[in-house]
Design a protein around this motif. Sequence first.
Motif, PDB file in Angstrom:
ATOM      1  N   PHE A  15       0.806  -1.214   0.000  1.00 14.67           N
ATOM      2  CA  PHE A  15       0.000   0.000   0.000  1.00 14.67           C
ATOM      3  C   PHE A  15       0.840   1.266   0.000  1.00 14.67           C
ATOM      4  N   ASP A  16       0.402   2.234  -0.778  1.00 15.69           N
ATOM      5  CA  ASP A  16       0.792   3.616  -0.554  1.00 15.69           C
ATOM      6  C   ASP A  16       0.127   4.036   0.762  1.00 15.69           C
ATOM      7  N   GLN A  17       0.811   4.840   1.571  1.00 18.75           N
ATOM      8  CA  GLN A  17       0.222   5.231   2.867  1.00 18.75           C
ATOM      9  C   GLN A  17      -0.516   6.567   2.816  1.00 18.75           C
ATOM     10  N   TYR A  18       0.147   7.617   2.301  1.00 20.24           N
ATOM     11  CA  TYR A  18      -0.419   8.959   2.357  1.00 20.24           C
ATOM     12  C   TYR A  18      -1.454   9.176   1.252  1.00 20.24           C
ATOM     13  N   GLY A  19      -2.718   9.186   1.648  1.00 20.48           N
ATOM     14  CA  GLY A  19      -3.790   9.394   0.685  1.00 20.48           C
ATOM     15  C   GLY A  19      -4.496   8.120   0.277  1.00 20.48           C
ATOM     16  N   THR A  20      -3.895   6.964   0.591  1.00 16.12           N
ATOM     17  CA  THR A  20      -4.524   5.677   0.278  1.00 16.12           C
ATOM     18  C   THR A  20      -4.994   5.000   1.556  1.00 16.12           C
ATOM     19  N   VAL A  21      -4.099   4.889   2.526  1.00 20.21           N
ATOM     20  CA  VAL A  21      -4.462   4.322   3.834  1.00 20.21           C
ATOM     21  C   VAL A  21      -4.984   5.424   4.758  1.00 20.21           C
ATOM     22  N   VAL A 113     -11.019   1.690   6.139  1.00 18.46           N
ATOM     23  CA  VAL A 113      -9.732   1.023   5.927  1.00 18.46           C
ATOM     24  C   VAL A 113      -9.373  -0.023   6.992  1.00 18.46           C
ATOM     25  N   PRO A 114      -9.472   0.267   8.298  1.00 20.00           N
ATOM     26  CA  PRO A 114      -9.040  -0.744   9.268  1.00 20.00           C
ATOM     27  C   PRO A 114      -9.749  -2.092   9.113  1.00 20.00           C
ATOM     28  N   GLU A 115     -11.065  -2.067   8.959  1.00 22.02           N
ATOM     29  CA  GLU A 115     -11.806  -3.323   8.818  1.00 22.02           C
ATOM     30  C   GLU A 115     -11.437  -4.031   7.511  1.00 22.02           C
ATOM     31  N   ALA A 116     -11.330  -3.273   6.421  1.00 21.80           N
ATOM     32  CA  ALA A 116     -10.990  -3.877   5.129  1.00 21.80           C
ATOM     33  C   ALA A 116      -9.598  -4.500   5.163  1.00 21.80           C
ATOM     34  N   ALA A 118      -8.020  -5.580   7.810  1.00 23.58           N
ATOM     35  CA  ALA A 118      -8.073  -6.772   8.673  1.00 23.58           C
ATOM     36  C   ALA A 118      -8.561  -7.985   7.879  1.00 23.58           C
ATOM     37  N   ARG A 119      -9.518  -7.783   6.989  1.00 26.45           N
ATOM     38  CA  ARG A 119      -9.991  -8.877   6.129  1.00 26.45           C
ATOM     39  C   ARG A 119      -8.905  -9.311   5.150  1.00 26.45           C
ATOM     40  N   LEU A 120      -8.241  -8.336   4.533  1.00 31.14           N
ATOM     41  CA  LEU A 120      -7.174  -8.669   3.584  1.00 31.14           C
ATOM     42  C   LEU A 120      -6.037  -9.434   4.269  1.00 31.14           C
ATOM     43  N   GLN A 121      -5.787  -9.097   5.535  1.00 32.22           N
ATOM     44  CA  GLN A 121      -4.675  -9.719   6.254  1.00 32.22           C
ATOM     45  C   GLN A 121      -4.923 -11.188   6.586  1.00 32.22           C
ATOM     46  N   THR A 122      -6.161 -11.635   6.437  1.00 32.60           N
ATOM     47  CA  THR A 122      -6.439 -13.068   6.634  1.00 32.60           C
ATOM     48  C   THR A 122      -5.896 -13.896   5.471  1.00 32.60           C
ATOM     49  N   LYS A 123      -5.588 -13.256   4.344  1.00 30.22           N
ATOM     50  CA  LYS A 123      -5.131 -13.987   3.151  1.00 30.22           C
ATOM     51  C   LYS A 123      -3.755 -13.536   2.654  1.00 30.22           C
ATOM     52  N   TYR A 124      -3.413 -12.270   2.877  1.00 33.63           N
ATOM     53  CA  TYR A 124      -2.184 -11.698   2.322  1.00 33.63           C
ATOM     54  C   TYR A 124      -1.342 -11.055   3.420  1.00 33.63           C
ATOM     55  N   GLN A 125      -0.026 -10.969   3.177  1.00 29.44           N
ATOM     56  CA  GLN A 125       0.786 -10.080   3.994  1.00 29.44           C
ATOM     57  C   GLN A 125       0.476  -8.644   3.565  1.00 29.44           C
ATOM     58  N   LEU A 126       0.431  -7.741   4.534  1.00 31.36           N
ATOM     59  CA  LEU A 126       0.166  -6.324   4.238  1.00 31.36           C
ATOM     60  C   LEU A 126       1.434  -5.516   4.486  1.00 31.36           C
ATOM     61  N   VAL A 127       1.842  -4.776   3.460  1.00 26.64           N
ATOM     62  CA  VAL A 127       3.098  -4.031   3.494  1.00 26.64           C
ATOM     63  C   VAL A 127       2.848  -2.603   3.006  1.00 26.64           C
ATOM     64  N   VAL A 128       3.504  -1.655   3.616  1.00 25.81           N
ATOM     65  CA  VAL A 128       3.484  -0.266   3.144  1.00 25.81           C
ATOM     66  C   VAL A 128       4.760  -0.001   2.355  1.00 25.81           C
ATOM     67  N   LEU A 129       4.628   0.684   1.223  1.00 28.88           N
ATOM     68  CA  LEU A 129       5.772   1.281   0.524  1.00 28.88           C
ATOM     69  C   LEU A 129       5.443   2.756   0.377  1.00 28.88           C
ATOM     70  N   SER A 130       6.131   3.583   1.140  1.00 32.81           N
ATOM     71  CA  SER A 130       5.770   5.001   1.229  1.00 32.81           C
ATOM     72  C   SER A 130       6.937   5.910   0.898  1.00 32.81           C
ATOM     73  N   ASN A 131       6.601   7.088   0.345  1.00 28.52           N
ATOM     74  CA  ASN A 131       7.596   8.138   0.139  1.00 28.52           C
ATOM     75  C   ASN A 131       8.039   8.776   1.444  1.00 28.52           C
ATOM     76  N   SER A 224     -13.390   1.840  -3.114  1.00 28.94           N
ATOM     77  CA  SER A 224     -12.974   1.888  -1.711  1.00 28.94           C
ATOM     78  C   SER A 224     -12.178   0.643  -1.360  1.00 28.94           C
ATOM     79  N   MET A 225     -11.521   0.690  -0.198  1.00 35.35           N
ATOM     80  CA  MET A 225     -10.758  -0.466   0.276  1.00 35.35           C
ATOM     81  C   MET A 225     -11.684  -1.634   0.613  1.00 35.35           C
ATOM     82  N   LYS A 226     -12.891  -1.336   1.059  1.00 31.51           N
ATOM     83  CA  LYS A 226     -13.871  -2.404   1.324  1.00 31.51           C
ATOM     84  C   LYS A 226     -14.156  -3.186   0.049  1.00 31.51           C
ATOM     85  N   ASP A 227     -14.305  -2.464  -1.070  1.00 32.38           N
ATOM     86  CA  ASP A 227     -14.582  -3.129  -2.341  1.00 32.38           C
ATOM     87  C   ASP A 227     -13.402  -3.990  -2.781  1.00 32.38           C
ATOM     88  N   LEU A 228     -12.177  -3.543  -2.463  1.00 27.32           N
ATOM     89  CA  LEU A 228     -11.014  -4.354  -2.786  1.00 27.32           C
ATOM     90  C   LEU A 228     -11.039  -5.662  -1.990  1.00 27.32           C
TER      91      LEU A 228
END
Length: 233
Positions: A15-21, A113-116, A118-131, A224-228
């Motif tokens: 994820f991009d952090q600023y403006g996405t998360v 975002v937090p709930e979405a 949390a759902r994604l984290q049940t299947k994938y690793q979640l990583v930030v790549l930020s400027n 939205s992140m929920k839709d993702l």
Amino acid sequence: MNDEAIKNEVKVCMFDQYGTVVDMQGGLTQIATPFLKAKGWKGDPNAFVTWWRRTHFENSMIDALLHRQHTPYREIGHRSVAHVMDRAGIDYTMDEVRTLVGEIEKLKPFPEVPEALARLQTKYQLVVLSNGDPDMLETAKAHHQIPFDRVISVAEANSFKPHVATYTKAAEIMALRPDQILFVANHAFDCIGAKSAGMRSAFIDRRSRPFGITPHQPDILVPSMKDLADAIV
């Protein structure tokens, strides 16, 4: 690219952090409003923040293209806010500039975002790549409170996104092929950079704006992140 292929092949959502998360426009406008009022500036605080962010983006792209020593995000921010206040005719001190830029570390996530995630984290690793700078991203953890598996600053690649080095370095750090990573961003430039580097991409189209004509179209386009999460969990 269909959603099933992503479900079967992707290991990491990055994820991009600023403006996405976190809500950068809304959060900074909330901070800037009383500051600008106290300065007697009669303009639109939301427009001020837009100028700030566009100037920051332009300055960071110049820094990446110069291909010299990487300038910290915070320093680019100081230059950008000072420039916008000069343009707006606002008197300021550098302490005030530093305080405004420091608020970036305290931004809160978009509501869904937090709930979405949390759902994604049940299947994938979640990583930030930020400027953002490493220390800024570390401080931000206490404010966004999302338990990412890894937070990577572009400082590790010595360039701002969307330089190809940032995405390839992130894939190298995660010990994955780029196509095993789904890069998620609210910014077309970031999706384009990730896709051109070999990653898959998801565009979070919060503002209902066209992605634009480019050969590097996103694999997923959602509002939205929920839709993702609905699409790939």
